[in-house]
Design a protein around this motif. Structure first.
Motif, PDB file in Angstrom:
ATOM      1  N   THR A   1       0.844  -1.196   0.000  1.00 60.31           N
ATOM      2  CA  THR A   1       0.000   0.000   0.000  1.00 60.31           C
ATOM      3  C   THR A   1       0.879   1.245   0.000  1.00 60.31           C
ATOM      4  O   THR A   1       1.759   1.392   0.860  1.00 60.31           O
ATOM      5  CB  THR A   1      -0.913   0.021   1.245  1.00 60.31           C
ATOM      6  N   LYS A   2       0.640   2.132  -0.941  1.00 55.55           N
ATOM      7  CA  LYS A   2       1.407   3.369  -1.011  1.00 55.55           C
ATOM      8  C   LYS A   2       0.801   4.390  -0.042  1.00 55.55           C
ATOM      9  O   LYS A   2      -0.381   4.710  -0.112  1.00 55.55           O
ATOM     10  CB  LYS A   2       1.409   3.915  -2.435  1.00 55.55           C
ATOM     11  N   ILE A   3       1.638   4.897   0.851  1.00 61.69           N
ATOM     12  CA  ILE A   3       1.221   5.856   1.870  1.00 61.69           C
ATOM     13  C   ILE A   3       1.933   7.181   1.610  1.00 61.69           C
ATOM     14  O   ILE A   3       3.158   7.217   1.450  1.00 61.69           O
ATOM     15  CB  ILE A   3       1.570   5.362   3.286  1.00 61.69           C
ATOM     16  N   LYS A   4       1.179   8.255   1.553  1.00 65.41           N
ATOM     17  CA  LYS A   4       1.751   9.571   1.284  1.00 65.41           C
ATOM     18  C   LYS A   4       2.148  10.258   2.591  1.00 65.41           C
ATOM     19  O   LYS A   4       1.376  10.307   3.544  1.00 65.41           O
ATOM     20  CB  LYS A   4       0.742  10.439   0.537  1.00 65.41           C
ATOM     21  N   VAL A   5       3.370  10.803   2.611  1.00 61.33           N
ATOM     22  CA  VAL A   5       3.851  11.539   3.780  1.00 61.33           C
ATOM     23  C   VAL A   5       3.307  12.967   3.714  1.00 61.33           C
ATOM     24  O   VAL A   5       3.618  13.707   2.769  1.00 61.33           O
ATOM     25  CB  VAL A   5       5.388  11.555   3.838  1.00 61.33           C
ATOM     26  N   VAL A   6       2.509  13.349   4.717  1.00 63.35           N
ATOM     27  CA  VAL A   6       1.910  14.688   4.708  1.00 63.35           C
ATOM     28  C   VAL A   6       2.549  15.612   5.733  1.00 63.35           C
ATOM     29  O   VAL A   6       2.285  16.824   5.734  1.00 63.35           O
ATOM     30  CB  VAL A   6       0.392  14.603   4.978  1.00 63.35           C
ATOM     31  N   GLY A   7       3.379  15.070   6.617  1.00 61.10           N
ATOM     32  CA  GLY A   7       3.996  15.910   7.625  1.00 61.10           C
ATOM     33  C   GLY A   7       5.234  15.274   8.226  1.00 61.10           C
ATOM     34  O   GLY A   7       5.418  14.061   8.168  1.00 61.10           O
ATOM     35  N   ILE A   8       6.093  16.125   8.801  1.00 59.28           N
ATOM     36  CA  ILE A   8       7.298  15.685   9.506  1.00 59.28           C
ATOM     37  C   ILE A   8       7.180  16.169  10.945  1.00 59.28           C
ATOM     38  O   ILE A   8       6.919  17.346  11.197  1.00 59.28           O
ATOM     39  CB  ILE A   8       8.579  16.259   8.870  1.00 59.28           C
ATOM     40  N   ALA A   9       7.359  15.249  11.904  1.00 60.53           N
ATOM     41  CA  ALA A   9       7.219  15.575  13.325  1.00 60.53           C
ATOM     42  C   ALA A   9       8.559  15.454  14.035  1.00 60.53           C
ATOM     43  O   ALA A   9       9.286  14.478  13.844  1.00 60.53           O
ATOM     44  CB  ALA A   9       6.195  14.651  13.984  1.00 60.53           C
ATOM     45  N   THR A  10       8.880  16.452  14.851  1.00 63.99           N
ATOM     46  CA  THR A  10      10.112  16.451  15.626  1.00 63.99           C
ATOM     47  C   THR A  10       9.767  16.318  17.104  1.00 63.99           C
ATOM     48  O   THR A  10       8.999  17.130  17.633  1.00 63.99           O
ATOM     49  CB  THR A  10      10.896  17.751  15.406  1.00 63.99           C
TER      50      THR A  10
ATOM     51  N   ARG B   1      -6.351   2.741   9.174  1.00 65.84           N
ATOM     52  CA  ARG B   1      -5.405   2.305   8.146  1.00 65.84           C
ATOM     53  C   ARG B   1      -4.401   1.329   8.745  1.00 65.84           C
ATOM     54  O   ARG B   1      -4.033   0.325   8.119  1.00 65.84           O
ATOM     55  CB  ARG B   1      -4.705   3.517   7.546  1.00 65.84           C
ATOM     56  N   ALA B   2      -3.936   1.596   9.966  1.00 66.81           N
ATOM     57  CA  ALA B   2      -2.999   0.686  10.628  1.00 66.81           C
ATOM     58  C   ALA B   2      -3.656  -0.666  10.879  1.00 66.81           C
ATOM     59  O   ALA B   2      -3.022  -1.720  10.705  1.00 66.81           O
ATOM     60  CB  ALA B   2      -2.525   1.294  11.949  1.00 66.81           C
ATOM     61  N   GLN B   3      -4.928  -0.669  11.268  1.00 61.20           N
ATOM     62  CA  GLN B   3      -5.637  -1.924  11.494  1.00 61.20           C
ATOM     63  C   GLN B   3      -5.771  -2.711  10.196  1.00 61.20           C
ATOM     64  O   GLN B   3      -5.660  -3.939  10.191  1.00 61.20           O
ATOM     65  CB  GLN B   3      -7.015  -1.623  12.089  1.00 61.20           C
ATOM     66  N   THR B   4      -5.977  -2.012   9.102  1.00 59.78           N
ATOM     67  CA  THR B   4      -6.071  -2.682   7.795  1.00 59.78           C
ATOM     68  C   THR B   4      -4.733  -3.278   7.398  1.00 59.78           C
ATOM     69  O   THR B   4      -4.653  -4.417   6.927  1.00 59.78           O
ATOM     70  CB  THR B   4      -6.543  -1.684   6.726  1.00 59.78           C
ATOM     71  N   LEU B   5      -3.650  -2.524   7.585  1.00 58.30           N
ATOM     72  CA  LEU B   5      -2.318  -2.995   7.209  1.00 58.30           C
ATOM     73  C   LEU B   5      -1.931  -4.246   7.993  1.00 58.30           C
ATOM     74  O   LEU B   5      -1.286  -5.146   7.456  1.00 58.30           O
ATOM     75  CB  LEU B   5      -1.282  -1.892   7.453  1.00 58.30           C
ATOM     76  N   ALA B   6      -2.324  -4.296   9.266  1.00 63.39           N
ATOM     77  CA  ALA B   6      -1.950  -5.419  10.131  1.00 63.39           C
ATOM     78  C   ALA B   6      -3.000  -6.517  10.146  1.00 63.39           C
ATOM     79  O   ALA B   6      -2.842  -7.502  10.877  1.00 63.39           O
ATOM     80  CB  ALA B   6      -1.700  -4.920  11.547  1.00 63.39           C
ATOM     81  N   ASP B   7      -4.065  -6.348   9.348  1.00 65.30           N
ATOM     82  CA  ASP B   7      -5.174  -7.307   9.351  1.00 65.30           C
ATOM     83  C   ASP B   7      -5.693  -7.490  10.774  1.00 65.30           C
ATOM     84  O   ASP B   7      -5.906  -8.610  11.243  1.00 65.30           O
ATOM     85  CB  ASP B   7      -4.723  -8.647   8.751  1.00 65.30           C
ATOM     86  N   SER B   8      -5.853  -6.387  11.487  1.00 69.93           N
ATOM     87  CA  SER B   8      -6.316  -6.409  12.882  1.00 69.93           C
ATOM     88  C   SER B   8      -7.501  -5.455  13.019  1.00 69.93           C
ATOM     89  O   SER B   8      -7.437  -4.452  13.729  1.00 69.93           O
ATOM     90  CB  SER B   8      -5.190  -6.006  13.838  1.00 69.93           C
ATOM     91  N   LYS B   9      -8.567  -5.767  12.331  1.00 70.38           N
ATOM     92  CA  LYS B   9      -9.738  -4.906  12.347  1.00 70.38           C
ATOM     93  C   LYS B   9     -10.302  -4.792  13.764  1.00 70.38           C
ATOM     94  O   LYS B   9     -10.436  -5.779  14.474  1.00 70.38           O
ATOM     95  CB  LYS B   9     -10.807  -5.469  11.404  1.00 70.38           C
ATOM     96  N   ASN B  10     -10.586  -3.531  14.154  1.00 72.08           N
ATOM     97  CA  ASN B  10     -11.157  -3.240  15.473  1.00 72.08           C
ATOM     98  C   ASN B  10     -10.275  -3.727  16.622  1.00 72.08           C
ATOM     99  O   ASN B  10     -10.759  -4.149  17.666  1.00 72.08           O
ATOM    100  CB  ASN B  10     -12.557  -3.848  15.608  1.00 72.08           C
ATOM    101  N   LYS B  11      -8.957  -3.659  16.405  1.00 71.41           N
ATOM    102  CA  LYS B  11      -8.013  -4.054  17.449  1.00 71.41           C
ATOM    103  C   LYS B  11      -7.081  -2.889  17.774  1.00 71.41           C
ATOM    104  O   LYS B  11      -6.747  -2.079  16.914  1.00 71.41           O
ATOM    105  CB  LYS B  11      -7.171  -5.263  17.001  1.00 71.41           C
ATOM    106  N   ILE B  12      -6.662  -2.823  19.010  1.00 76.24           N
ATOM    107  CA  ILE B  12      -5.691  -1.827  19.460  1.00 76.24           C
ATOM    108  C   ILE B  12      -4.713  -2.511  20.410  1.00 76.24           C
ATOM    109  O   ILE B  12      -4.953  -3.628  20.866  1.00 76.24           O
ATOM    110  CB  ILE B  12      -6.369  -0.642  20.185  1.00 76.24           C
TER     111      ILE B  12
END
Length: 492
Positions: A239-248, A264-275
């Motif tokens: 999945t292509k993810i666009k960088v929209v900001g830089i945090a220091t 999006r993180a849950q989708t990438l890890a196949d962990s729907k509704n998980k934290i």
């Protein structure tokens, strides 16, 4: 008359007054230095915890990872499969997105935590680790023995290299392994969680409408290492993810290399509704212990970690210096103060003994014992205030020197021991080996300062007055016992 006599006596007995004031000044200066250094230690420790927790977070709720079952072997390790029959030198790539640090919790846990008494707000997050392997296979060349036909074809007839009088040279595989952390952030509550400990220095942060968008905020150090800038893309599990900001980060290390929206993180890890983590803000900072107990009682299987729990696990030179300032420094200050007060009292009492004729004459002229006592106490209080002024000056100077030098201390976050509900693991919210826990795996360098608060100055003034009163009490008691007839018979 009181102040005239007071001024004359202090001028006449400058050396004795200076000795008393110097003793009090030493004790007061030491108190100021110890208090200011202790405040600097607390600030330094706060910086360490901010890098792990994020601003505004009072506690985190997690679920400790279960140890692998006996006989499970290497089943928990990531596996990568490549097609070895591809074209010679063709680049191949594969990556794995894994939940990192703790067992996952249901997203509904956030609502459960938020319903507990004393909880002002709660937000969930998902800690991930991405392992990416890419490279290429290179086909070897078959080299026949002298007299053979050569070429890179395999030996005819399926025989071995030795049977055919040749061997395969070169070839093999050349692969790179890259590992980085990704953190799923609830874009609807950006004021709570690990991203709040960083400042957006380029681009922007997430918007409320990007709950499942293919966007990311990159940590400044990671962006510099990978030469990423706003507008670039990174590929995670295809999945292509666009960088929209830089945090220091404001202090310490970043919580993660990349931040993406939670869904999006849950989708990438196949962990729907998980934290993996619930960040909690208490309604009252004085009730954090009660809130922790309520969560552990009502939400089974969870571990609640407060900033105080993490503070107890900070080690390194920061911890050593903090212990020294809070224990040895405190008792040393008390010992020096007690000694200074006693010396001041004894010197004042001794001065009264040498002024027997003077006080006897004053009593013969009509001064009552109370007036003589007030005169002695007044002189002692002035000595105490002079000592306080000197002590404050010396203490402020010493604190300024410490701040100017800014000695560097190291801090590490170690294991905090078990707790009910699963046990406290290393690294705070993100676990021991990735995600938010990465900041705890290496020492943080913290510059020590020695801030002097108005409370410390007020304490110094109070000690100066107390020292003068104690010294005056010694001398006044001695002066009040003098009888004019006995005093006039003595010669100073």
């Amino acid at each position: 008359m009181f102040f005239t006599y007071l001024r004359r006596e202090l001028r006449r007995r400058r050396k004795a007054a200076l000795v008393v004031a110097s003793g009090l000044a030493l004790g007061i200066a030491l108190v100021i230095v110890v208090n200011s250094v202790s405040s600097g230690m607390k600030q330094a420790q706060g910086k360490v915890l901010e890098s792990l927790y994020g601003l505004g977070t009072d506690m985190t709720v997690t679920k400790a990872a279960t140890p692998p079952k006996e006989g499970s072997g290497q089943s928990g390790r990531p596996r990568f499969k490549f097609d070895a029959k591809g074209k010679d030198g063709e680049e191949q790539s594969s990556d794995r997105v894994m939940v990192q640090g703790f067992q996952t919790l249901a997203s509904s846990t956030v609502a459960e935590v938020g319903e507990q008494d004393g909880v002002a707000d709660a937000v969930g997050g998902l800690s991930l680790q991405v392992m990416k392997v890419d490279g290429r296979f290179k086909q070897g060349e078959f080299e026949q023995a002298p007299g053979g036909s050569g070429g890179n074809a395999p030996p005819p007839g399926g025989g071995t290299d030795q049977q055919q009088g040749g061997e395969v040279r070169g070839g093999g595989a050349d692969f790179d392994v890259d590992s980085y952390s990704v953190y799923g952030t609830d874009v609807g509550k950006l004021g709570l969680g690990p991203l709040t400990s960083s400042k957006i220095t380029e681009g922007r942060t997430f918007t409320g409408s990007e709950s499942d968008a293919k966007v990311a905020v990159a940590d400044a150090s990671y962006a510099k290492e990978k030469k990423l800038s706003v507008g670039d893309t990174v590929t995670i599990s295809g999945t292509k993810i666009k960088v929209v900001g830089i945090a220091t980060p404001d202090s310490g290390d970043a919580a993660a290399d990349l931040y993406v929206p939670l869904k999006r993180a849950q989708t990438l890890a196949d962990s729907k509704n998980k934290i993996t983590t619930v960040y909690v803000k208490a309604a009252d900072s004085q009730q954090i212990g009660a809130v922790k107990s309520a969560i552990q009682k009502n939400i089974s299987g969870t571990t609640v970690t407060t900033s105080a729990d993490l503070a107890d696990t900070v080690s390194g030179s920061l911890s050593t210096a903090s212990d020294l300032a809070s224990s040895v420094g405190k008792w040393l200050s008390i010992a020096v103060l007690v000694a200074a007060f006693l010396v001041a009292g004894l010197l004042t009492s001794s001065a009264v003994s040498r002024r027997v004729r003077e006080f006897g004459t004053l009593k013969a002229l009509g001064w009552k014992s109370g007036r003589v006592t007030r005169q002695v106490v007044g002189e002692a209080v002035v000595n105490g205030l002079v000592g306080g002024a000197l002590g404050i000056a010396v203490g402020l100077g010493a604190a300024y020197v410490v701040t100017a030098i800014s000695p560097t201390l190291t801090a590490e976050l170690g294991s905090g021991g078990g707790q009910s509900g699963g046990g406290l693991t290393v690294g705070g919210p993100g676990g021991p080996s990735g995600g938010l826990g990465q900041a705890a795996l290496k020492a943080l360098d913290i510059s020590l300062t020695a801030p002097v608060s108005t409370t410390t100055i007020a304490l110094a003034v109070g000690l100066a007055v107390a020292g003068g009163l104690i010294a005056g009490a010694f001398g006044g008691w001695r002066a009040s016992r003098l009888r004019p007839a006995d005093a006039l018979r003595r010669v100073e």
